[in-house]
Each structure stands twice: as structure tokens, then as C-alpha cells.
Write an enzyme that holds these catalytic residues in place. Sequence first.
Site, PDB file in Angstrom:
ATOM      1  N   SER A 103      -9.914  -0.631   7.090  1.00 45.09           N
ATOM      2  CA  SER A 103      -9.337  -0.477   5.746  1.00 45.09           C
ATOM      3  C   SER A 103      -8.620  -1.691   5.169  1.00 45.09           C
ATOM      4  O   SER A 103      -8.252  -1.666   3.992  1.00 45.09           O
ATOM      5  CB  SER A 103      -8.384   0.708   5.717  1.00 45.09           C
ATOM      6  OG  SER A 103      -9.118   1.883   5.564  1.00 45.09           O
TER       7      SER A 103
ATOM      8  N   SER B 285      -9.730   1.744   2.887  1.00 44.55           N
ATOM      9  CA  SER B 285      -8.839   2.495   2.038  1.00 44.55           C
ATOM     10  C   SER B 285      -7.789   1.652   1.312  1.00 44.55           C
ATOM     11  O   SER B 285      -7.185   2.141   0.360  1.00 44.55           O
ATOM     12  CB  SER B 285      -8.123   3.567   2.862  1.00 44.55           C
ATOM     13  OG  SER B 285      -7.289   2.982   3.832  1.00 44.55           O
TER      14      SER B 285
ATOM     15  N   LYS C 223       0.848  -1.196   0.000  1.00 43.82           N
ATOM     16  CA  LYS C 223       0.000   0.000   0.000  1.00 43.82           C
ATOM     17  C   LYS C 223       0.886   1.250   0.000  1.00 43.82           C
ATOM     18  O   LYS C 223       1.908   1.281   0.713  1.00 43.82           O
ATOM     19  CB  LYS C 223      -0.892  -0.036   1.244  1.00 43.82           C
ATOM     20  CG  LYS C 223      -1.937   1.066   1.330  1.00 43.82           C
ATOM     21  CD  LYS C 223      -2.821   0.870   2.569  1.00 43.82           C
ATOM     22  CE  LYS C 223      -3.922   1.907   2.696  1.00 43.82           C
ATOM     23  NZ  LYS C 223      -4.786   1.697   3.877  1.00 43.82           N
TER      24      LYS C 223
END
Length: 470
Positions: A169, A145, A69
Site C-alpha cells: 500500500s 491503499s 494517511k
Amino acid sequence: MSASLTALRRQLLAGETSPADLLKSLAASITKRDSTTGAYLSHDLETALAEAATADLSLPLGGIPIAIKDNLNVLGQPCSCGSRFLAKNYRAPYDATVITKLRAAGAIPFGRTNLDEFAMGSATENSALGTTRNPHDSSRIPGGSSGGSAAAVADRTAIAALGSDTGGSIRQPASHCGVVGLKPSYGRVSRYGLVAFASSLDQIGPLTQTVEDAARILQAIAGHDPKDSTSLQAPVPDYLAHLNDGVRGMKLGVPREYFGEGIDPGVRRNVETAIQSLAAQGAEIIEISLPHTQHAVATYYVIAPAEASSNLSRFDGIRYGHRTEKPNDILDLYRRSREEGFGPEVKRRIILGTYVLSSGYYDAYYSRAQKVRTLIRRDFETAFQTVDAILSPVAPTPARRLGALACDPLHEYLSDIFTLSANLAGIPGISVPCGTTDFDGGTNLPVGLQILGPHLGEAKLLQIAQAAQI
Ligand code: GLN
């Protein structure tokens, strides 16, 4: 690349493939598929191939590429956080501890995945750098997210990925994309090198095709780190040792507050079927109550923005990233750099957070939210005196359409209802695929089962998830 991490490890050890082959085939599938999915912000094949040349296959993750990420620092690589603030001229000057640990286990960080700006969101639509689509239906969100990480694993353009989870997330995009996502206990995994959103809630964890893969990655990244004062000294158990021991004799709690109004019937049906399957395997299902659940959204959306407003003050146009042109004075420099660098959701959180921390409002909002947080944590402590783990949906609905809630932040915040409490309580949670359903014109959309466990109870959580996996 449809094989799991565990299967590819076997192929690597048998000499049927090589780390370089894996990287090249991932890069080819990114070129082919990611123009539709948009899971990746960048990838650097050359650097990864150089690392692959010296990969030690005898290590637990030897030669396995893992997508990261884009809010985790990897030395020399971009770390945009999905923000214009950092997109152009920031390169990570060091490795996050999870990256150091992945490397020590033989893995190769490969590719940077899209996210909501500074991890604020549940759809990856708040990224300033591009749209990520759900591989199961490209008209829909991947969740967020960590939407890029979940979409890459679901699209098979990544073998496995790291994400971060402040209020869901990792688990929610895993649920929407039909992959496994694990949020470890607070303190289990070092946060050093994760760009902080809400420091008392943030945790890093894996998104994978299988529960066993998640166990292998957690094994590599867990453990004490002197560079993160909140990381725990507790020994790391063997997460694979009891993975296949089943659920016979376990007591599993089903909180009535998590099955009320507002849940899509297809989500409810799939989650109930998964619960019945665990019962059929010998678990005892017990109805429980987590009475403060209704306050979780309000509590989280005071505490998380408060911490964010403080953490994001470092983005001042001087030390990191974007700096405005020709400022009149220092205040103008701060103001315009932040005005130009941050997107609307980040600004909303900073304003909210500054407000709840301001004198006169601190007691009414921030301090009260901390007290409710304690009540939410106690709900879980009480529940875990009777049950080994708790079963629930991850999200009230499957993945919605892109753009459908873009103008309604409150509705979006409410959809986090089932995931936020685990972060407020610091306990681990996992999302494991439990079927598919039709929803709002879409067909065969994935649904996740959430399993929550007591603090540091990841081994049992993985064991239950393994039994629930279909
Ligand atoms: N959706 C939540 C938020 O917007 C959680 C995000 C996260 O876990 N990073 O804050």
C-alpha cells in the site's frame, strides 16, 4: 509546490521561505487542485500555523509540513480510516509514535489523506469517504491503499507524506503516481498509533518526490519504541551517508518468477531499461529464483484477513465511532453498528478471516498459510546469500481506470502479486519511478521499479534507488 523536501529545507535555512508560507501555499494548492484529485479528507491550517510559529528550523525536518494517511493517529485530529465507522465522531486521543518522532524532528503534520477503508484495497476505491484520482490522468485510480498520500505528493499538494504498507500500500500507489514509496523492514518503524489492519504485516513509511527525501523521513521515524513490542532494538544507521555511493560491484538479482506472463509490455520495458541502467553503472545483474512466489497471493489473503477479523473486533459500536440507533439488545447493537459502519470489502475480509480461523478450517487454511509464509521468507534468505538486492516491477500494469475492477475482488487481489511477499517476509521494499508508458487508452502513465533488500537493509536499498532514479 514543486520543490522537494530537501530543496525546501535549504530554502527555509536560507530564509527564502518560512514554515507559515509553506503551509499557506500548500493550503492554497489544496483548495485549487484537490477538488479534482481528492487526495485529502481534511486539513487544519489553523492548528498547523500555530505549530509553525514555534518550528525549530535547526532540526532535520524543521518547518516541513507532512501529509498523513488517515489511519495514523494525530492528537485531536480525525482518523477516519476511510470508514463510515470512524468518520463522524472519532478524534485521535494521542499521537502515533511516528507523529511524535516527526514532531521531534521539527516536521508539522498537515492534512489527512484518503485511503481504502481500513487500508484494505489497491485503488483507494474502497474508501467510504470519496474518490481519489490519479494526478497523471483523472480517469484513473491513484493505486492504494495509500492513494491519497501518493496522489497528494504527485499533485504537489504535499511535500511528502506518510502511508502504511501491509501488502504493497505504499509501493503500489507510489508506482502508479510516479513518486517514491518506501516500506521499511518489519520492526524498523513503530506501529504504535497506526490503526491495525494485519499486525504481523503492517509497516509505516514515507511517500516522497525523491529518494533523498525518503531517506530523511525514514531517519526521523525509524527506531525502537517500547510502546510497540515488535519494534526492534537495532541501531538506526545514517541513511544519507552512502546515498550517493552508486551500485558499482553490487550484485542485483532479477527473479524469473516476477517477469512471467501477465505483465504489461510497457511496464516490462521500463523496468528492463532501469535494470540495464544499473548494469551500466557497474552492478552485476544475476537471474535468481524465488520459487514460492506463486503462493504469495493465496498466503497473504488468508493471513491478512485472519488478522483483520481479529483487529477489527474492537469496532463494536461501544468503544469507538459509529453506534446504531435504538438497539434491542447488546447483540443487536454489535450487529447493526457493524452492518452500518463497515463497507463491503471490510465485511468480505472479516468473513474470510473468521472462516479461516474457525475450528475445523484453521489447520487447512491459517496454519498452512503460516507454513508457506516461512517458505516465502526462506526464498528471500537464500537469494540474499548471493545478491545484495532484488529488482522487479511493482505492479503488473500501470494505473487502471476508475471503477474498472470494482466488481472483481479476486482480480484486484492478484494485482498485488509483486508486493505481498516483502510483507510476508518482513523485508524492506522501495518503489522508484522508472519511466512512463501508454496503457489501455491512457498515455504517459508512470511505472515503478521495485527494489527489495534483506531485513534492515534500508540503507543499501536507498543507495540503489538513488542510482536508479531518473
Ligand atoms: N492491496 C492489499 C490489500 O488489499 C494491500 C493493502 C495494504 O498494503 N494496506 O490487502
